[in-house]
Motif scaffolding. Structure first.
Motif, short mmCIF file in Angstrom:
data_model
loop_
_atom_site.label_atom_id
_atom_site.label_comp_id
_atom_site.label_asym_id
_atom_site.label_seq_id
_atom_site.Cartn_x
_atom_site.Cartn_y
_atom_site.Cartn_z
N HIS A 1 0.81 -1.22 0.00
CA HIS A 1 0.00 0.00 0.00
C HIS A 1 0.85 1.28 0.00
CE1 HIS A 1 -3.61 -2.36 0.44
NE2 HIS A 1 -3.10 -2.97 1.49
N GLY A 2 2.15 1.13 -0.05
CA GLY A 2 3.02 2.29 -0.08
C GLY A 2 2.73 3.18 -1.26
N GLY A 3 2.62 4.48 -1.03
CA GLY A 3 2.35 5.43 -2.09
C GLY A 3 0.88 5.73 -2.30
N GLU A 4 -0.02 4.92 -1.71
CA GLU A 4 -1.44 5.17 -1.88
C GLU A 4 -1.86 6.45 -1.15
OE1 GLU A 4 -3.78 1.78 -0.79
OE2 GLU A 4 -2.77 0.44 -2.20
N GLU A 5 -2.84 7.14 -1.72
CA GLU A 5 -3.40 8.38 -1.15
C GLU A 5 -2.34 9.47 -0.98
OE1 GLU A 5 -6.60 8.59 -0.79
OE2 GLU A 5 -6.96 6.46 -1.22
N GLY A 6 -1.25 9.38 -1.76
CA GLY A 6 -0.22 10.41 -1.69
C GLY A 6 0.83 10.19 -0.63
N THR A 7 0.84 9.00 0.01
CA THR A 7 1.83 8.70 1.03
C THR A 7 3.17 8.37 0.38
OG1 THR A 7 1.18 6.36 1.05
CG2 THR A 7 0.05 7.85 2.58
N VAL A 8 4.20 8.22 1.21
CA VAL A 8 5.55 7.91 0.73
C VAL A 8 5.77 6.41 0.81
CG1 VAL A 8 8.01 8.30 1.04
CG2 VAL A 8 6.38 10.16 1.51
N ALA A 9 6.08 5.77 -0.31
CA ALA A 9 6.33 4.33 -0.35
C ALA A 9 7.76 4.03 0.06
CB ALA A 9 6.06 3.79 -1.76
N LEU A 10 7.92 3.05 0.97
CA LEU A 10 9.26 2.68 1.42
C LEU A 10 9.69 1.31 0.95
CD1 LEU A 10 9.52 3.99 5.10
CD2 LEU A 10 10.11 5.12 2.96
N GLY A 11 8.83 0.56 0.26
CA GLY A 11 9.21 -0.79 -0.16
C GLY A 11 9.11 -1.78 0.97
N GLU A 12 10.06 -2.71 1.04
CA GLU A 12 9.98 -3.79 2.01
C GLU A 12 10.98 -3.68 3.16
OE1 GLU A 12 7.59 -5.90 1.95
OE2 GLU A 12 6.79 -5.19 0.02
N ASP A 13 11.77 -2.62 3.19
CA ASP A 13 12.71 -2.44 4.30
C ASP A 13 13.01 -0.96 4.45
OD1 ASP A 13 14.93 -1.65 2.55
OD2 ASP A 13 15.10 -3.77 2.03
N TYR A 14 13.89 -0.65 5.42
CA TYR A 14 14.20 0.75 5.75
C TYR A 14 15.59 1.16 5.26
CZ TYR A 14 10.20 0.60 8.92
OH TYR A 14 8.94 0.49 9.45
#
Length: 392
Positions: free
Chosen positions: A358-371
């Motif tokens: 769900h990363g990036g949905e609604e204008g959020t920042v997608a981080l993928g699967e780790d930090y």
């Protein structure tokens, strides 16, 4: 009294529709305001000299007047959780208030206590739930004693109260007996048999900047959005000790950087139910996560992975923190319910970090699967200005 946990945790064969309907009727019960015997005044709080590494309920929803005079020196945030735990023997127990309590207490104890958060001009409500056995039998009408690490090198007695019909106790500390700004370990003892549970109390000035972390699939690698699986395949194995969640790569580092370098007060806000408090606290400590306020749901129904369940629970708790005068400025999550709750709290989209699908949905920042990449991106970020200074 039969609890929601009794109705769900041990019933794998229950149909999902029946389980969902039942949980919808199991809301959080309000602990009665038991008699409060106040043993600690301001004069009893020792000089701060400790630092803690552990991870609330309490207070009114409306913020009072500001705590910090801009012209005054900032208070020092102390960490008080290094004192040895209180030791009690058989001579320290008291007679049970109810005849049935002795039989209940012969079972294995299963107590829990939410962390407490407040500010210096507001009361703090110290809460706990006391149950025994695999069916979570409530301990009713019994005396609970509260002790606090005040940085004097030992725990001091705060007071005592009686559990209500749901096995809960709620003890109020008025502002004039609150300790200074800082984090304080609490020890809640059943006076009839010396079993206990632990939590933390944080006293923070208004204007404190908070950073929120979800836990499952945000700090850990796995989660599910299927209701049946949450209880049967995630929560129950965690409780039984059959499953220890794996942390995402860089998860521990991101908490340490955000707390230690950027100066945020962390809030670990999870959709796990209250009966996983001890396991959740131990996992955070064992993983080396930075210290922070831990909050779980008060009922199983709040753990349902819907906007009306965990989404609303998280949104309401964030609103509660904001009502105390704290600022929720950054948030990490993984689910659509996290996105919903953070948006309700007004967290800026460019400071709302979502892992997984769900990363990036609604204008959020997608981080993928780790930090790992994110840790590089935030290098050099300026530390926030807090209305206190961190203690050593």
């Amino acid at each position: 009294m039969k609890t929601c946990v009794e109705s769900t945790l041990w019933s794998r064969a229950t149909a999902i529709l029946a389980l969902s309907a039942m949980l919808g009727a199991c809301g959080p019960s309000e602990a009665s305001q038991a008699p409060w015997n106040d043993d600690v005044g301001n004069e009893d709080v020792g000089e701060p000299d400790g630092k803690g590494d552990h991870v609330g309920d309490g207070g009114s929803n409306d913020a009072g007047e500001g705590d910090v005079d801009p012209g005054a020196s900032l208070p020092v945030h102390v960490f008080c959780d290094q004192a040895p735990l209180p030791q009690f023997g058989e001579d320290d127990t008291v007679d049970w208030e109810n005849f049935s309590s002795r039989a209940i207490a012969a079972l294995s104890d299963w107590h829990s206590a939410q962390d407490v958060i407040t500010h210096p001009a507001r009361e703090a409500v110290l809460t706990g739930k006391f149950t025994y056995g695999p069916t979570s039998k409530d301990l009713q009408g019994e005396r609970i004693e509260v002790w606090m690490d005040d940085c004097s090198g030992e725990y001091v007695r705060v007071g005592e109260g009686l559990t209500d019909s749901d096995g809960r106790v709620a003890l109020t500390m008025a502002p004039d007996v609150l300790p200074p700004v800082g984090a304080y370990a609490l020890y809640l003892r059943v006076m009839g048999d010396n079993t206990y549970t632990r939590s933390m109390m944080r006293v923070l000035p208004q204007g404190t900047k908070l950073l929120v972390f979800d836990i499952d699939a945000t700090l850990t690698t796995s989660d599910t959005e299927l209701f049946a699986d949450i209880f049967n395949d995630l929560f129950e194995p965690i409780f039984d000790g059959d499953y220890v969640p794996e942390a995402r790569a860089g998860a521990t580092d991101i908490t340490q950087v955000r707390h230690g370098e950027h100066g945020y007060q962390l809030v670990y806000m999870t959709g796990r139910p209250y009966w996983l408090t001890a396991q959740s606290r131990e996992w955070l400590i064992d993983q080396g996560m930075a210290p922070g306020h831990l909050r779980l749901t008060s009922s199983n129904s709040e753990s349902m992975p819907t906007e009306g369940g965990v989404g609303t629970y998280k949104a309401e708790f964030l609103a509660y923190l904001q009502g105390l005068g704290f600022e929720v400025t950054v948030a990490y999550g993984n689910a659509t319910t996290d996105i919903y709750a953070y948006a309700q709290a007004g967290v800026p989209l460019d400071r709302t970090y979502i892992l997984g699908a769900h990363g990036g949905e609604e204008g959020t920042v997608a981080l993928g699967e780790d930090y790992l990449t994110h840790l590089q991106d935030i290098q050099g970020e300026v530390a926030v200005e807090q209305p206190f200074t961190w203690g050593p």
